[in-house]
Enzyme design. Structure first.
Site, PDB file in Angstrom:
ATOM      1  N   HIS A  17      33.939  34.473  42.048  1.00 17.75           N
ATOM      2  CA  HIS A  17      34.001  35.264  40.816  1.00 17.75           C
ATOM      3  C   HIS A  17      35.029  34.669  39.864  1.00 17.75           C
ATOM      4  O   HIS A  17      36.109  34.258  40.278  1.00 17.75           O
ATOM      5  CB  HIS A  17      34.377  36.717  41.107  1.00 17.75           C
ATOM      6  CG  HIS A  17      34.302  37.587  39.898  1.00 17.75           C
ATOM      7  ND1 HIS A  17      33.128  38.148  39.454  1.00 17.75           N
ATOM      8  CD2 HIS A  17      35.255  37.964  39.001  1.00 17.75           C
ATOM      9  CE1 HIS A  17      33.360  38.849  38.359  1.00 17.75           C
ATOM     10  NE2 HIS A  17      34.638  38.743  38.064  1.00 17.75           N
ATOM     11  N   ASP A  23      31.831  51.250  38.610  1.00 14.26           N
ATOM     12  CA  ASP A  23      32.253  50.049  37.892  1.00 14.26           C
ATOM     13  C   ASP A  23      31.287  49.714  36.769  1.00 14.26           C
ATOM     14  O   ASP A  23      31.711  49.268  35.707  1.00 14.26           O
ATOM     15  CB  ASP A  23      32.362  48.859  38.851  1.00 14.26           C
ATOM     16  CG  ASP A  23      32.785  47.603  38.122  1.00 14.26           C
ATOM     17  OD1 ASP A  23      33.908  47.588  37.588  1.00 14.26           O
ATOM     18  OD2 ASP A  23      31.992  46.651  38.038  1.00 14.26           O
ATOM     19  N   ARG A  83      35.068  49.618  28.983  1.00 15.37           N
ATOM     20  CA  ARG A  83      36.240  48.777  28.721  1.00 15.37           C
ATOM     21  C   ARG A  83      35.951  47.743  27.639  1.00 15.37           C
ATOM     22  O   ARG A  83      36.819  47.422  26.827  1.00 15.37           O
ATOM     23  CB  ARG A  83      36.668  48.060  30.004  1.00 15.37           C
ATOM     24  CG  ARG A  83      37.365  48.958  31.011  1.00 15.37           C
ATOM     25  CD  ARG A  83      37.455  48.287  32.375  1.00 15.37           C
ATOM     26  NE  ARG A  83      38.105  46.988  32.287  1.00 15.37           N
ATOM     27  CZ  ARG A  83      37.778  45.951  33.057  1.00 15.37           C
ATOM     28  NH1 ARG A  83      36.799  46.020  33.914  1.00 15.37           N
ATOM     29  NH2 ARG A  83      38.443  44.821  32.926  1.00 15.37           N
ATOM     30  N   SER A 138      37.788  46.333  39.242  1.00 18.89           N
ATOM     31  CA  SER A 138      36.409  46.044  38.836  1.00 18.89           C
ATOM     32  C   SER A 138      35.819  44.922  39.679  1.00 18.89           C
ATOM     33  O   SER A 138      34.718  45.044  40.239  1.00 18.89           O
ATOM     34  CB  SER A 138      36.366  45.669  37.351  1.00 18.89           C
ATOM     35  OG  SER A 138      35.073  45.262  36.965  1.00 18.89           O
ATOM     36  N   LYS A 164      33.081  45.459  43.176  1.00 20.95           N
ATOM     37  CA  LYS A 164      31.755  44.830  43.196  1.00 20.95           C
ATOM     38  C   LYS A 164      31.626  43.860  44.353  1.00 20.95           C
ATOM     39  O   LYS A 164      30.631  43.846  45.071  1.00 20.95           O
ATOM     40  CB  LYS A 164      31.494  44.055  41.893  1.00 20.95           C
ATOM     41  CG  LYS A 164      31.144  44.897  40.691  1.00 20.95           C
ATOM     42  CD  LYS A 164      30.532  44.047  39.586  1.00 20.95           C
ATOM     43  CE  LYS A 164      31.483  43.006  39.035  1.00 20.95           C
ATOM     44  NZ  LYS A 164      32.486  43.549  38.118  1.00 20.95           N
TER      45      LYS A 164
END
Length: 450
Positions: A92, A171, A178, A193, A197
């Site tokens: 990520h 989320d 956001r 967040s 996930k």
């Protein structure tokens, strides 16, 4: 939700907002109450927006961050992928401009024998989103059910989807909110967040690409390192192997910015071509994914394996397979003109001769958003065809009148604004700048810095 953490009958969102505004630590039950009530639609956007801003201004403690991550994680299903014989590893990025590494890494790691269950997000602020890039491929479906996600994963070793109704629904709602309330940058919210996930994916290990620089949410390296340590610690607490690379985002990654354009560049890299900086970072991240996935004894060995999988065409073939399995038109891989094309193009040229010494990377990302390549409001649609192609990067020499970039656009007024931003973002001087390393440092187990 466990009875021990049930929400008191007197729970009121306004009380939680005030406590966080005043810097008072919230209990696990209060955080769970807020998250669960918002997920169910019992609290309006404007109250949660106020709470998010209070978090940005006041921060969170480690226990609060852990409680928020856990509440978001358990707002939906946690996947059980234990039936897959391979180790499950994901990657990520905290978000950057031109950062399309996920689209290279998922098929590359899958071709090496690692399962990659990747749940991604859409563009946030000036940064691009993996889902928006994938959806520029005609027919590509990022909205698979958990059962379909598992089917694709079993068939080709990688699948790339968004947060489904079953996975981290809290989320999904908070992420969109956001983006349009100026509350993206909080490291605590970013940590919760990302980790909610990722932990919902049923992974064994996670490689984090934490950006720092003018185009990152964390502008300075100290803040990026803090976020990296926060996420590594959170992952370790949940029993996962996590490593974070602090990488440079003082200029866009690669040469193409914009959804369909970035898919073109992904295919170039998977063919063994593409810009040097993008290739370098992909190999570095892939090395770690293969190492944590147990198919390479060292990171260096993982990088060598990755290079072979690119040169043999195995990684590209795995990408083609994933596109087909998720309903996409795989013909775009051989014929990029099948991707959405902007109607018009215009060049941004250098006003003088010299060296490109810096780029205000966030402004270049914002220029892409202005063109329609990202979202300024939650309800905005994205134009997959528009974007920017860079012809020069930091350190390159320019002559007066030479093209720095080409703008791909569908609306003249937007192109004018984007051109102004790009021109203002590029600094040209007589002397070449010092070369910056792409990977600044690595943060591994227990915050160990390498």
């Amino acid at each position: 939700m466990n009875p021990s953490t049930s929400v008191p009958r007197t729970f009121r969102a306004i009380d939680i907002i005030r406590k966080k505004r005043d810097g008072v630590e919230l209990s696990r039950a209060e955080i769970e109450g807020l998250v669960n009530s918002y997920t169910k639609g019992e609290i309006p956007d404007y109250q949660v927006s106020a709470w998010l801003m209070a978090v940005v201004l006041k921060g969170m403690t480690r226990p609060e961050t852990a409680a928020l991550t856990d509440a978001m994680l358990h707002s939906g299903d946690v996947l059980d992928l234990s039936s897959l014989p391979r180790k499950k590893v994901d990657k990520h990025s905290t978000g950057g401009v031109g950062d399309k590494t996920s689209l290279v890494l998922a098929p590359l790691a899958a071709a090496a024998g690692v399962a990659v269950p990747m749940i991604s997000g859409r563009g946030l602020g000036h940064t691009g989103g993996t889902l928006d890039k994938l959806e520029s491929i005609p027919g590509f479906n990022v909205n698979l059910s958990v059962a379909e996600f598992r089917r694709v994963l079993e068939a080709c070793g990688c699948a790339m989807i968004g947060q489904t109704a079953e996975i981290a629904p809290a989320d999904r709602k908070l992420y969109a909110l956001r983006d349009v309330t100026g509350t993206v940058e909080s490291p605590y919210l970013i940590c919760a967040s990302i980790m909610s996930k990722k932990l919902a994916e049923g992974i064994d290990a996670l490689v984090l690409d934490v950006k720092t620089g003018s185009g990152a949410f964390m502008k300075n390296e100290q803040d990026a390192a803090f976020l990296a340590e926060l996420m590594v610690e959170t992952g370790e607490r949940m029993g996962k192997h996590v490593v974070a690379l602090i990488t440079d985002m003082n200029q866009p990654l690669g040469n193409m910015i914009g959804n369909a354009l970035e898919v073109v560049e992904v295919v170039e890299v998977l063919r063994g071509d593409g810009p040097e900086d993008l290739r370098e970072l992909c190999f570095e991240l892939a090395g770690w994914m293969l190492h944590l996935g147990g198919v390479a004894n060292t990171v260096a060995e993982g990088k060598q394996q990755s290079a072979k999988l690119i040169s043999s065409g195995a990684a590209l073939e795995r990408f083609r397979q994933m596109v087909e399995l998720q309903g996409g038109d795989a013909r775009v891989i051989d014929d990029p003109k099948r991707l959405p094309q902007a109607r018009q193009m215009a060049q941004v040229t250098s006003a003088k001769t010299g060296y490109l010494v810096s780029m205000q990377c966030e402004q270049i990302g914002t220029a892409c958003v202005i063109l329609g390549g990202g979202r300024e409001r939650k309800e905005d649609s994205v134009d997959p065809a528009v974007g920017i192609v860079l012809h020069k990067k930091v350190g390159d020499r320019l002559t007066a009148g030479e093209a720095i970039a080409t703008i791909h656009y569908n609306a003249e007024a937007q192109a004018v604004r984007a051109r102004q931003l790009i021109e203002a973002s590029c600094a040209i001087a007589d002397a070449a700048p010092a070369k910056r390393p792409l990977v600044h440092r690595i943060i591994g187990k227990s915050g160990e810095k390498n």
